[in-house]
Write an enzyme that holds these catalytic residues in place. Structure first.
Site, PDB file in Angstrom:
ATOM      1  N   HIS A 105       0.843  -1.210   0.000  1.00 30.71           N
ATOM      2  CA  HIS A 105       0.000   0.000   0.000  1.00 30.71           C
ATOM      3  C   HIS A 105       0.875   1.256   0.000  1.00 30.71           C
ATOM      4  O   HIS A 105       0.625   2.208  -0.744  1.00 30.71           O
ATOM      5  CB  HIS A 105      -0.863   0.072   1.271  1.00 30.71           C
ATOM      6  CG  HIS A 105      -1.917  -0.973   1.395  1.00 30.71           C
ATOM      7  ND1 HIS A 105      -2.056  -1.745   2.522  1.00 30.71           N
ATOM      8  CD2 HIS A 105      -2.919  -1.353   0.551  1.00 30.71           C
ATOM      9  CE1 HIS A 105      -3.086  -2.556   2.377  1.00 30.71           C
ATOM     10  NE2 HIS A 105      -3.621  -2.345   1.185  1.00 30.71           N
ATOM     11  N   ARG A 150      -1.530  -5.686  -8.763  1.00 29.89           N
ATOM     12  CA  ARG A 150      -0.463  -6.625  -8.415  1.00 29.89           C
ATOM     13  C   ARG A 150      -0.222  -7.644  -9.521  1.00 29.89           C
ATOM     14  O   ARG A 150       0.887  -8.057  -9.771  1.00 29.89           O
ATOM     15  CB  ARG A 150      -0.816  -7.358  -7.112  1.00 29.89           C
ATOM     16  CG  ARG A 150      -0.766  -6.478  -5.899  1.00 29.89           C
ATOM     17  CD  ARG A 150      -1.375  -7.143  -4.710  1.00 29.89           C
ATOM     18  NE  ARG A 150      -2.797  -7.356  -4.922  1.00 29.89           N
ATOM     19  CZ  ARG A 150      -3.659  -7.693  -3.989  1.00 29.89           C
ATOM     20  NH1 ARG A 150      -3.229  -7.888  -2.758  1.00 29.89           N
ATOM     21  NH2 ARG A 150      -4.929  -7.845  -4.253  1.00 29.89           N
ATOM     22  N   SER A 209      -3.054  -7.503   2.814  1.00 29.33           N
ATOM     23  CA  SER A 209      -3.268  -7.443   4.267  1.00 29.33           C
ATOM     24  C   SER A 209      -3.734  -8.805   4.779  1.00 29.33           C
ATOM     25  O   SER A 209      -3.314  -9.250   5.854  1.00 29.33           O
ATOM     26  CB  SER A 209      -4.315  -6.391   4.613  1.00 29.33           C
ATOM     27  OG  SER A 209      -3.894  -5.131   4.189  1.00 29.33           O
ATOM     28  N   LYS A 220     -17.738  -6.573   7.480  1.00 31.21           N
ATOM     29  CA  LYS A 220     -16.427  -7.228   7.656  1.00 31.21           C
ATOM     30  C   LYS A 220     -15.854  -6.848   9.001  1.00 31.21           C
ATOM     31  O   LYS A 220     -15.661  -5.669   9.281  1.00 31.21           O
ATOM     32  CB  LYS A 220     -15.462  -6.739   6.559  1.00 31.21           C
ATOM     33  CG  LYS A 220     -15.109  -7.742   5.504  1.00 31.21           C
ATOM     34  CD  LYS A 220     -13.883  -7.225   4.772  1.00 31.21           C
ATOM     35  CE  LYS A 220     -13.726  -7.798   3.389  1.00 31.21           C
ATOM     36  NZ  LYS A 220     -12.651  -7.104   2.653  1.00 31.21           N
TER      37      LYS A 220
HETATM   38  O1  PNS Z   1      -8.556  -2.967   0.344  1.00 24.88           O
HETATM   39  P1  PNS Z   1      -9.794  -3.483  -0.371  1.00 24.88           P
HETATM   40  O2  PNS Z   1     -10.738  -4.122   0.614  1.00 24.88           O
HETATM   41  O3  PNS Z   1      -9.459  -4.373  -1.527  1.00 24.88           O
HETATM   42  O4  PNS Z   1     -10.524  -2.174  -0.990  1.00 24.88           O
HETATM   43  C1  PNS Z   1     -11.740  -2.269  -1.706  1.00 24.88           C
HETATM   44  C2  PNS Z   1     -12.465  -0.907  -1.697  1.00 24.88           C
HETATM   45  C3  PNS Z   1     -12.688  -0.465  -0.272  1.00 24.88           C
HETATM   46  C4  PNS Z   1     -11.583   0.111  -2.416  1.00 24.88           C
HETATM   47  C5  PNS Z   1     -13.808  -1.053  -2.469  1.00 24.88           C
HETATM   48  O5  PNS Z   1     -14.533  -2.111  -1.924  1.00 24.88           O
HETATM   49  C6  PNS Z   1     -14.630   0.227  -2.411  1.00 24.88           C
HETATM   50  O6  PNS Z   1     -14.368   1.157  -3.147  1.00 24.88           O
HETATM   51  N1  PNS Z   1     -15.626   0.265  -1.480  1.00 24.88           N
HETATM   52  C7  PNS Z   1     -16.419   1.435  -1.226  1.00 24.88           C
HETATM   53  C8  PNS Z   1     -17.895   1.201  -1.575  1.00 24.88           C
HETATM   54  C9  PNS Z   1     -18.103   1.419  -3.066  1.00 24.88           C
HETATM   55  O7  PNS Z   1     -17.905   2.496  -3.591  1.00 24.88           O
HETATM   56  N2  PNS Z   1     -18.508   0.316  -3.748  1.00 24.88           N
HETATM   57  C10 PNS Z   1     -18.717   0.311  -5.166  1.00 24.88           C
HETATM   58  C11 PNS Z   1     -17.433  -0.001  -5.906  1.00 24.88           C
HETATM   59  S1  PNS Z   1     -17.680   0.057  -7.659  1.00 24.88           S
END
Ligand code: PNS
Length: 169
Positions: free
Chosen positions: A27, A100, A137, A51
């Site tokens: 990150h 990645r 993570s 979660k």
């Molecule tokens: O670290 P992660 O869990 O892979 O991150 C995923 C994250 C938090 C970036 C993604 O789930 C997100 O943007 N969530 C916010 C809610 C949202 O906007 N959802 C629609 C995505 S198109």
């Protein structure tokens, strides 16, 4: 003074979103690179109530603030809701995400297209430093929980926090 001289220069902003439970060197690599490309980088700890995290959102924010303090142009906060709303409220036109491997691509593309369709926000993909291409993570937590050494994969104080938290369980 001409009109163009009196205009305020536009602050160029981007967001690095994620769960950051906890922040890893992978990150940090992406945030550091984004901080060189933009005036202000917002790190958004997106709250997912379904979660259960190892760290609370406040703890995650504190660890990210410590890890990014040296960059000077990184702002960290939590957000509950859609990422596009976080962007709209702060006038952020760009999301920066690390890629990645090819396996990341399908879902990241879907999200990028959804976010762009919802609000016009752009997503920029940065290829992850190969040193961290396997890093997440979740894997860090799993390996650490079984006593594996992850000290080279996270900042020192994150490693300490991780060791302490897993010791409590
Ligand atoms: O670290 P992660 O869990 O892979 O991150 C995923 C994250 C938090 C970036 C993604 O789930 C997100 O943007 N969530 C916010 C809610 C949202 O906007 N959802 C629609 C995505 S198109």
């Amino acid at each position: 003074m001409t009109g163009s001289e009196s205009e305020e220069p536009q602050v160029r902003r981007a967001v690095c979103p994620g769960s950051f439970d906890p922040i890893t060197n992978g990150h940090l690599d992406i945030i550091a690179r984004a901080s060189k490309l933009y005036d202000v980088v917002h790190v958004a700890v997106m709250i997912n109530k379904s979660k259960q995290g190892l760290f609370t959102v406040e703890e995650r924010i504190e660890l990210i603030r410590r890890a990014t303090a040296e960059y000077g142009n990184v702002e960290v906060e939590a957000f509950h809701g859609l990422l596009v709303d976080f962007c709209k409220q702060r006038d952020i036109p760009a999301i920066v995400k690390g890629l990645r491997a090819v396996s990341d691509f399908d879902y990241e593309l879907q999200m990028a297209q959804m976010n762009n369709g919802l609000s016009g926000v752009e997503t920029l993909f940065v290829p992850t430093n190969p040193t961290y291409s396997f890093l997440s993570s979740s894997l860090v937590k799993e390996v650490a929980a079984w006593g594996g050494d992850v000290s080279h994969l996270v900042p020192d104080f994150v490693f300490e926090a991780l060791t302490e938290r897993l010791g409590e369980k």
